[in-house]
Structure formats: structure tokens, C-alpha cells
Design an enzyme around this catalytic site. Sequence first.
Site, PDB file in Angstrom:
ATOM      1  N   ASP A 105       0.867  -1.171   0.000  1.00 27.40           N
ATOM      2  CA  ASP A 105       0.000   0.000   0.000  1.00 27.40           C
ATOM      3  C   ASP A 105       0.909   1.226   0.000  1.00 27.40           C
ATOM      4  OD1 ASP A 105      -2.284   1.734   0.515  1.00 27.40           O
ATOM      5  OD2 ASP A 105      -3.267  -0.012   1.404  1.00 27.40           O
ATOM      6  N   ASP A 211      -3.025   4.912  -2.150  1.00 27.63           N
ATOM      7  CA  ASP A 211      -3.997   5.593  -1.302  1.00 27.63           C
ATOM      8  C   ASP A 211      -4.332   6.999  -1.819  1.00 27.63           C
ATOM      9  OD1 ASP A 211      -5.325   5.357   1.379  1.00 27.63           O
ATOM     10  OD2 ASP A 211      -4.177   7.186   1.769  1.00 27.63           O
ATOM     11  N   GLU A 268      -6.617   4.581  -5.559  1.00 32.09           N
ATOM     12  CA  GLU A 268      -7.887   4.947  -4.928  1.00 32.09           C
ATOM     13  C   GLU A 268      -8.248   6.368  -5.364  1.00 32.09           C
ATOM     14  OE1 GLU A 268      -9.811   5.106  -0.443  1.00 32.09           O
ATOM     15  OE2 GLU A 268      -7.831   5.936  -0.825  1.00 32.09           O
ATOM     16  N   HIS A 343     -11.445  -2.135   3.723  1.00 32.87           N
ATOM     17  CA  HIS A 343     -11.324  -1.771   5.138  1.00 32.87           C
ATOM     18  C   HIS A 343     -12.035  -0.456   5.480  1.00 32.87           C
ATOM     19  CE1 HIS A 343      -8.462   0.513   2.922  1.00 32.87           C
ATOM     20  NE2 HIS A 343      -8.218   1.273   3.980  1.00 32.87           N
ATOM     21  N   ASP A 344     -12.568   0.249   4.477  1.00 32.91           N
ATOM     22  CA  ASP A 344     -13.295   1.496   4.738  1.00 32.91           C
ATOM     23  C   ASP A 344     -14.792   1.327   4.592  1.00 32.91           C
ATOM     24  OD1 ASP A 344     -10.885   2.893   5.026  1.00 32.91           O
ATOM     25  OD2 ASP A 344     -10.789   3.391   2.893  1.00 32.91           O
TER      26      ASP A 344
HETATM   27  C1  GLC Z   1      -7.875   5.982   2.275  1.00 37.53           C
HETATM   28  C2  GLC Z   1      -7.774   4.762   3.139  1.00 37.53           C
HETATM   29  C3  GLC Z   1      -8.356   5.072   4.469  1.00 37.53           C
HETATM   30  C4  GLC Z   1      -7.556   6.187   5.091  1.00 37.53           C
HETATM   31  C5  GLC Z   1      -7.457   7.387   4.176  1.00 37.53           C
HETATM   32  C6  GLC Z   1      -6.361   8.304   4.597  1.00 37.53           C
HETATM   33  O1  GLC Z   1      -9.184   6.348   2.021  1.00 37.53           O
HETATM   34  O2  GLC Z   1      -8.369   3.681   2.504  1.00 37.53           O
HETATM   35  O3  GLC Z   1      -8.394   3.944   5.303  1.00 37.53           O
HETATM   36  O4  GLC Z   1      -8.142   6.580   6.298  1.00 37.53           O
HETATM   37  O5  GLC Z   1      -7.165   7.033   2.846  1.00 37.53           O
HETATM   38  O6  GLC Z   1      -5.123   7.711   4.351  1.00 37.53           O
END
Ligand code: GLC
Length: 588
Positions: A105, A211, A268, A343-344
Site C-alpha cells: 500500500d 492511497d 484509490e 477496510h473502509d
Molecule cells: C484511504 C484509506 C483510508 C484512510 C485514508 C487516509 O481512504 O483507505 O483507510 O483513512 O485514505 O489515508
Amino acid sequence: MSKPSSQIHRAWWKESSVYQIWPASFKDSNDDGIGDIPGIISKLDHIKNLGIDIVWLCPSYKSPQVDMGYDIADYYNIADEYGTVADVEKLIKGCHERGMKLLMDLVVNHTSDQHEWFKQSRSSKDNEYRNWYVWKPAKYDENGNRQPPNNWVSHFQGSVWEWDEHTGEYYLHLYATEQPDLNWEHPPVRKAVHDIMRFWLDKGASGFRMDVINFISKDQRFPDAPIKDPRTPWQWGDKYYANGPRLHEYLQDLGKILKEYDTFSVGEMPFVKDTQEVLRAVQYDRNEINMIFNFEHVDIDHGTYDKFEPGSWKLTDLKAFFETWQKFMYENDGWNALYWENHDQPRSVDRYTNAKEEDRVIASKMLATILALKAGSPFVYQGQEIGMANVPKEWDIEEYKDIDCLNHWIRLQKYRPTDTEAHKSAREEYQKKSRDNGRTPVQWSSAPNGGFTGPNVKPWMSVNPNYAQGINAETQVNDPKSTYNYWASVLRLRKQYLDIFVYGNYEMVDRDSQEVFAYTRQYEDQKALVVANWTDHELEWEPAAKGVKGIKEVIMDTYESVDDAKQRFSQDKWSLRPYEAAVFLIEP
Ligand code: GLC
Ligand code: CA
């Protein structure tokens, strides 16, 4: 229309499926109540046997864990509770021995405030790291009161700006106060990111999940955001930082490294709805990244202003999002990442279906079918393969650990202390949407603590007690009719008919139905139909009446073997059982 095969770009990463590991809750090997890398290594066969090609490891680097590792204090070392760099090397070896690859990641929009770069940066205005982060002087209102540089709201509540007394300026943090944003305008920051990438690729990682990668370039004017939510001074500034002015320039640089190592990459990208803009990142010949996670289908139940306010959606909304992205990427030589969970997000059976207890297993199989047979690379999040559920309704707020949810709760109590209605509603929404739902420990067996950790250990987060009711890996691996074995069979089917399910087109069937989710996939003269009854009752469905002709053969069904299902599907009208999904070969 389906394309001639000569126009289709084949690639190993398109054919791969990915399993996501969130280390704190995967498997604890040393009974300290926290998952760890040796625990992951001990479960690689569980992943391999599911038919997975790539393991994505969520952040495991040194971190104060304010945001569970998405606040990185050292990109070159592993958090003590998870293990060591040598353990990651063993993990890579364990993956390779099983024909799998490992993704790391890459969290580089921000660091932890405990990162050495930030400690230097905040120490004085003329420190050489000052420019590595985004620092701005205060504004003053008409009464002479100090105000942040603009009105942007943080993803974790309040202003995105934090006042730093020591040097008398504000720094930017789109997430927690402890997650200062890096300043990508400053070339040494970009160089540092490139070095981190090479370090892990040289260790044998096969790529990255990146991320919030579309936030790295911000509009340097940092303008105020338009006011959408009149109840608060803090407003979403995404239009000035999501897919900002220099994003593609930065991604081109990253893409060169990714290409050099022939990697898998998924970025993402919250907020972005513009297909052309996404295409600039993922189109085959652009050489930026392979695919992105978009958010339309997971934002589907959010309230107007706030995720933790009630929201409602229809099946046609869900189908429309997918149709847009499926067709667009097929027609424009892009690629999709396919996911229901991570995980979110809460657990998919609870979010996307109203399945009663007795229908949970069948509904989880339906979701697997619909997801994995679309065009794209499917992602399975830990526990999804056994149909794990949201946290129990009776759990107290003390069981919730996530900063996103807890900051919301703290703020609500501070600003609306007597609004018990709002408190009650928020509590209900947390149980449906908090990230905690995806973060309870994986349920490995029917032993105490679901076998996640030792029987007398208090895990860092409680285990969902339903591990005792069959929602655990051991029971499911041994049950041919389990969600786990069904997932394995869908991923196998995808590979067996690779041309159709990986490289075929996507056409909706029965588009306006609020009860049926159906589509066809076609590659040259090979074609398949996927049908799902998205309701909790039996449904009559007549393929010919929906324009589907020439059913040849049923190749998968969620209730019974294809031999048993044959008879039922040889009729003109089909009776689809509650949450049933079935797959057919049909005439082109
Ligand atoms: C992304 C991650 C999340 C995190 C955020 C800040 O959305 O998936 O878990 O809190 O970024 O890094
Ligand atoms: Ca441990």
C-alpha cells in the site's frame, strides 16, 4: 457491440484477482491480540485455495496508528506489532512459492506527524524540510480573529488546517490532524516517493495500491469551497484537490517506474465521477496506472451532507453506475477494479441486500457472482469470502475504534449535546456504515475469539460472536456449499471462460427492473448471461421477453449443481429463488 479480438489488449494484471489483507485483524500469531505478518504467512494456503493471484497488504509500516497505519512514520520499516522487513520478505517468498504476488500500500498524499520529515518541517520556517508540507499563514476576520487559510472540511471532521504555535502558521491535513499532507509541488517530495517505490519493488513486491492518489495535486490558490452544507463553516474542497491540475504529470512519473517493473497498480480515487478524467489515468497506452477504485457504488447509502446520515438507493442506481463504467472502459481501452468491500466499507451482504438470517449465505453467493463476472479485476476483502457481517446492533460505542466514526460521535456530542434524536440516528448509521464493520477480526474457526487469537487474549477489537454460527473459515472450507467454496468456484469459472469474463463486453439486460440484476458478456462468438434475483422472494423471469435468446447451458447456480438446475432452466419461464444467481452460455 463486442470488439474483434485484435483490438483487445491482454495483460496478466487484467486476468488477476486480488485478496486484500488489513493486518491488524487478519491473524494473530503471538497472542498479543493484534494480527501480524507471521499470521498472514500461516494463512497463505487459505488465500491460494480461493483462486487468488495477488495479495494486497494494507499499510504495515511504522506508524502511531492514529488512522490504523495510513499515518506512516517510516516507509522503510515495519510496525513492531506486525513484524519486520524480513517478515515481509518471507511473505513475498511465501506468495511466490504459491504462484501469487504481493502488493504494498503506497500512502503518499500524507505522512504521520511523527515522520522525521514533518518533525523537521515544523521545527522552523527555514528548515530544509519546511517545503515538504503545505504551510500557510493565518487569515484574520473583521474582528481580528485568526482564521484558517480556507474553509475546507477534513475527511475526519473540522477544518483541514491545523495551527502550529511554534512557527505561527497553519499546515494542511485532508485527514486527521496527525496526517499532514505532503507538498507534491516540491520536487524532492516526488523523488522521495519514487525511492520508496523502488525500495519495495526491489524487495520483490509486484506493485501498489495507491492511497487517495488523486489528491496529490492541489490547486495552489487554495480557494474557499462553495457552501453546500449551510450548518457548518467547513465545506468539501474536493473540486480543488481531487484530480487537481498536475495529477497526470505526477502519475506519468510514477507510471514510468510501475512500467519498468511490470507491476499491478490500482489507485484509490474518491469523488471523481468524470469517466474521461479517469480514462486519462487508466487508458492502456497512457502508462499511468492500471485501474482505479471509484466510489459511486459505495457512497450509495450516504446522506445528502454526511455519510452518517440516512440515505436510500434503488437497484437501478447500482446497475446504472456499473453500466457506465463497464461500457466506458470496454469501449475506450481502460480497465476497472471490481469491489464491494474493503477496510473502509461495511460488509456487503448487510449493505446491498436485505437478506434474512437464513438467506445470508445465498445472498453472499449472489454478490460474488455479480461482482466477479463483470469486466475488471475482482478484489476480495478479508472475511468477505466467508460472508462476514457488520458489527452486532447491540454493540456499545466502546467497541468502535475507528477515528472516522469516533470523531463524528465526539463532534456530535460537542455541538448538539441535547439532540438525542440525532444521537440515536447516528448510532444506527454507525452500525450500518462505520469502517469498524469491515475491521473486526477474521473468524478462522469456532474456537474462542474465532481463532483469531488465543482463547484467553483480549483482541484489540472484539470478534463478532457469530463465528460460532458457521461464519468461520474452518467450517466453510470443509463445507462444499459454503460461501468460501462458492467464491472459489466463481473465480475458477472466470478463469475457465477467460475470454468471455475478462475480455468480453458488457450489456445490461432488463435494465429497469428493481428486482433483477442481469447482464451479458461477449467475446467474439462466445457469450454468457449472468442473472440474479435481488429480492427475498421467488420471482418469475422470462429471458426471451427480456431479449435474451438461445440459452445453451447453465454453467453455475447458487442453489444447486448445474445438473440439478438444468431441468428448471430448460423452461421458457424461470422461477428464480430468493437471492439466486445463475450463469449461462448463450447463442451470440
Ligand atoms: C484511504 C484509506 C483510508 C484512510 C485514508 C487516509 O481512504 O483507505 O483507510 O483513512 O485514505 O489515508
Ligand atoms: Ca500479534
